[in-house]
Scaffold this motif. Structure first.
Motif: not given
Length: 790
Positions: A388-398, A418-424
């Motif tokens: 299955p596809a992994l959910p993508c995190p929200t874009p990182v803002t610099l 640092r934020n972690g999550g399934p995709l990371a």
């Protein structure tokens, strides 16, 4: 086992026949539209592998095993799939034809279960090494994936390829296991005979890297003959016989064998009796009974390996075994004549009209079918897995005001870690000894390095300050490679197929100095051809790496990004663009649609693919935050207007990448004397060009309204407008833009190896600085095309 051997012998003959007949049909029987052009195929190379593949696929292999088949043994592989009901007859009948099975096994072009594409010699052999490493990675992270043997079936001539030895060394570094290589040691190559004594070198090399070396030289009948009086002399003669002579005598047959053996060792005594007890046909069969053709020897040997130590089998074979081509030095690309095929058909007892019958000449069809139903390798059905596809995190803002795209990439990866999550947690990074200098250091500090065994950070343990807090563990998420870009691309390919091979999805991210993308280009193409999914980051790039000189400055890589199938190439200038691209990329890598075109861009985005980023170490002042959805869409589609052109624009500057400040500054200076100057920010010449080509094809099919992103951008320009394109790379990357709507174009870029100096020095040297852009614009008369004089 005795009953199984009977079935295996039957299957061996069936596979040999079907492989040879498939090639014969393609060359001599099937109608051709292009006259007498040879279709080709490799009957001799298939014949030398037929017994090995029979023993593996129908006896030794298990469902979790994966196999890379020698390219020239593709017909045997397809015959296996046909015999097992996994390949329609019409695909086999159209071998090397449009819509038929490929000349070499292909994951993307063949419908049967190809584990690894093997068309590029040497790369298919090395791929199982990296697939095994990916298996270990999955196991270390606790992902359910049964450990199987990763098997390579390779020709002895493939060992001439240098990437083989790069891969062996990398495997040794990573404590390789669960890999088998079976070398078809037929001692013949395309144009000649393999050098004498090569087996000594082969065995020494593999042993030096910690592999078990198993030599399969003699078959059962040969070993029995050696036990007879005079057998020692026969074995000594075989061992001393030059490769070319052994091949020549094989081609000549039993009478030639007898004559030569009698002269050399058999005038009288025990050897003479040994020879006399055998007819010419029996003597020829004995001399051709090498280990690689003896099913009992092969099965017993494979069964004898019960551990996970990497093992290479040096299987002695005869090229063309069992066919009229056996042993002849011209047999590599040779084809049996119709007369030879008729004789071969008689010898194989295949009735006329039954050539395609998978069970032709099988004495007990029901018994064989019962045996096939029990073959472990095929027990679980189709072997292409999914995840299955992994959910993508929200874009990182610099928020940095001055930053390079390379540094921005490192910041974004660090934030994802640092934020972690399934995709990371599924990201696996890798780099050929340039981890820190490509800005992956922060990611590794947070996520650690992968190894099958724990290994602490000695500097940290000794309390020596270091910015690199690197420890090794089975849970680490970075794989550090040696300086071999081919290995990077092969590992990206293997990890990018984890969902299909092992049912577990990974998000592979590889970084490399951009100029050295070309050192791994063959393997990169190979990875894309298999539809592997990965992110390749080439950084630093271009002559913007000015102090490094020409050796470290890339010129042609933007063109590689445009030309490489299966790879979407981007070159952002600013970190907000990069953040948008990375967010899109993580989703794009996981797509697996049916190929429907997006009628807005005419790109096949639903099919997914891999991504290549060309990044720079040049720090740029960043624009104010841009949250407009149209801006984000333009970044992904390939271009957006940084400065909208007016209705009377004479000049538009189109740029890609780190050259942005020069383009922007030049537009400001030009606008002092001209109105309506536009600036087009190109983030992906690749996607712009691909969409334009696809839209043109759609219009040719009658879809008159089809329009691509670049056509919509160019439509607003008056016809007299001149485009000035500029890039820190080859000017052809953007020079095609003028063809979209017929605008005169002045392409600026880099065409020669760079100098050493400052960025300003090199930009001036190559004519891509602000002054050069302004000078190009000065030669344009308002409302008219470019003046070629002055």
């Amino acid at each position: 086992m005795a009953a199984d051997l009977v079935h295996l012998e039957t299957l061996h003959r069936r596979l040999l026949w079907l492989a040879c007949w498939t090639i014969h049909n393609a060359n001599h029987l099937r109608e051709k539209d292009d006259g007498d052009v040879k279709v080709g195929g490799h009957q001799a190379s298939s014949a030398s592998m037929a017994a090995i593949m029979t023993a593996l696929y129908f006896h030794a292999l298990r469902p979790e095993d994966r196999v890379a088949v020698k390219p020239h043994a593709g017909p045997v592989f397809h015959a296996i799939q046909y015999l097992m009901g996994n390949l329609p007859l019409e695909k086999l009948q159209n071998f090397r034809g449009y819509g038929g099975v490929q000349s070499y096994p292909s994951r993307t072009k063949d419908v049967d279960d190809v584990d690894f594409s093997t068309g590029s010699v040497g790369l298919g052999a090395a791929m199982p090494i990296f697939a095994s490493l990916v298996q270990d990675y999955l196991q270390g992270h606790g992902y359910s994936a049964a450990l199987g043997r990763m098997v390579a079936l390779i020709g002895d001539a493939e060992l001439d390829e240098g990437n083989i030895y790069e891969a062996l060394q990398e495997g040794w570094k990573h404590d390789l296991r669960n890999v088998w290589w079976v070398i078809d040691y037929n001692r013949q190559s395309l144009d000649g005979v393999v050098r004498e004594g090569l087996f000594h070198r082969i065995e020494a090399i593999f042993a030096g890297f910690g592999w078990r070396v198993v030599r399969l030289k003699y078959g059962v009948r040969q070993r029995a003959a050696f036990a007879e009086p005079g057998g020692d002399a026969l074995r000594d003669w075989i061992d001393a016989c030059p490769n070319s002579l052994y091949s020549a005598l094989t081609f000549q047959g039993g009478a030639a064998w007898r004559k030569r053996l009698q002269v050399d060792i058999g005038e009288a005594g025990a050897v003479a009796d040994l020879l006399a007890r055998r007819s010419d046909a029996e003597l020829a069969s004995l001399m051709e009974n090498l280990g690689g053709h003896c099913l009992q020897t092969l099965c017993d040997t494979f069964d004898g390996i019960a551990d996970d130590r990497p093992t290479v089998f040096l299987a002695y074979t005869v090229k063309g075994w069992g066919t009229p081509l056996a042993g002849h030095k011209d047999n590599h690309a040779g084809l049996m004549t119709p007369a030879q095929m008729t004789a071969f058909q008689t010898a194989m007892a295949v009735p006329v009209g039954e050539e395609w019958n998978p069970m032709a000449s099988v004495p007990d069809v029901a018994a064989l079918q019962g045996f096939l139903a029990r073959v472990p390798f095929f027990a679980r059905g189709r072997r292409r897995l999914a995840a299955p596809a992994l959910p993508c995190p929200t874009p990182v803002t610099l928020t940095e005001r001055v930053l390079s795209t390379q540094a921005a990439f490192g910041r974004i990866m660090d934030e994802i870690a640092r934020n972690g999550g399934p995709l990371a947690d599924r990201v696996v990074t890798m780099s050929p000894d340039v981890t820190v200098s490509t800005n992956l250091g922060g990611w590794v500090n947070r996520r650690a390095l992968f190894a099958r065994a724990e290994l602490g950070d000695t500097f940290r343990d000794e309390r020596i300050p270091s910015t690199q807090k690197w420890a090794f563990s089975p849970q680490g998420q970075h794989i550090e490679l040696g300086i071999a870009e081919m290995n990077l691309m092969l590992l990206l390919g293997a990890a990018g197929l984890a969902h299909a091979l092992f049912g577990q999805r990974l998000i592979p991210v590889g970084t490399v100095y951009d100029p050295f993308v070309v050192r791994g280009l063959d393997a990169l193409n190979y990875a894309c051809y298999q539809d592997a999914r990965f992110l390749l980051v080439g950084t630093p790039s271009g002559v913007s790496l000015a102090p490094e000189g020409g050796a470290h400055q890339s010129i042609g890589t933007p063109l590689i990004g445009m030309a490489q199938d299966g790879l979407a190439a981007f070159e952002p200038a600013f970190h907000d663009e990069l953040s948008i691209i990375l967010d899109w990329c993580f989703d794009y890598l996981q797509r697996d649609g049916e190929g429907k075109l997006d009628e807005r861009t005419w790109l096949r985005d639903e099919t997914g693919g891999s991504v290549y980023l060309r990044l720079s170490t040049r720090p740029l002042e960043q624009p104010l935050r841009r949250a407009d959805p149209e801006f984000a869409r333009g970044v992904i589609d390939g271009a957006y207007w940084l400065r909208e052109p007016g209705p009377n624009a004479d000049v538009v500057i189109a740029y890609q990448g780190a050259i942005a400040p020069e383009a922007i500054a030049a537009a400001g200076r030009i606008a002092e004397g001209r109105r309506d100057v536009g600036v087009l920010a190109v983030t992906s010449a690749d996607r712009l060009n691909a969409g334009w080509s696809a839209a043109r094809r759609a219009r040719a099919r009658g879809l008159a309204t089809a329009a691509s992103q670049v056509e919509r951008l160019m439509d607003r320009l008056p016809r007299h407008c001149t485009l000035i394109t500029v890039i820190d790379g080859h000017p052809a990357t953007l020079s095609w833009l003028g063809a979209v709507a017929g605008h005169r174009t002045v392409p600026l870029g880099v065409e020669h190896f760079g100098q050493t100096g400052t960025i300003a020095d090199l930009y001036a040297h190559f004519g891509i600085d602000t002054a050069a852009i302004v000078a190009a614009a000065s030669r344009i008369s308002p409302g008219r095309p470019l003046r070629l004089s002055a």
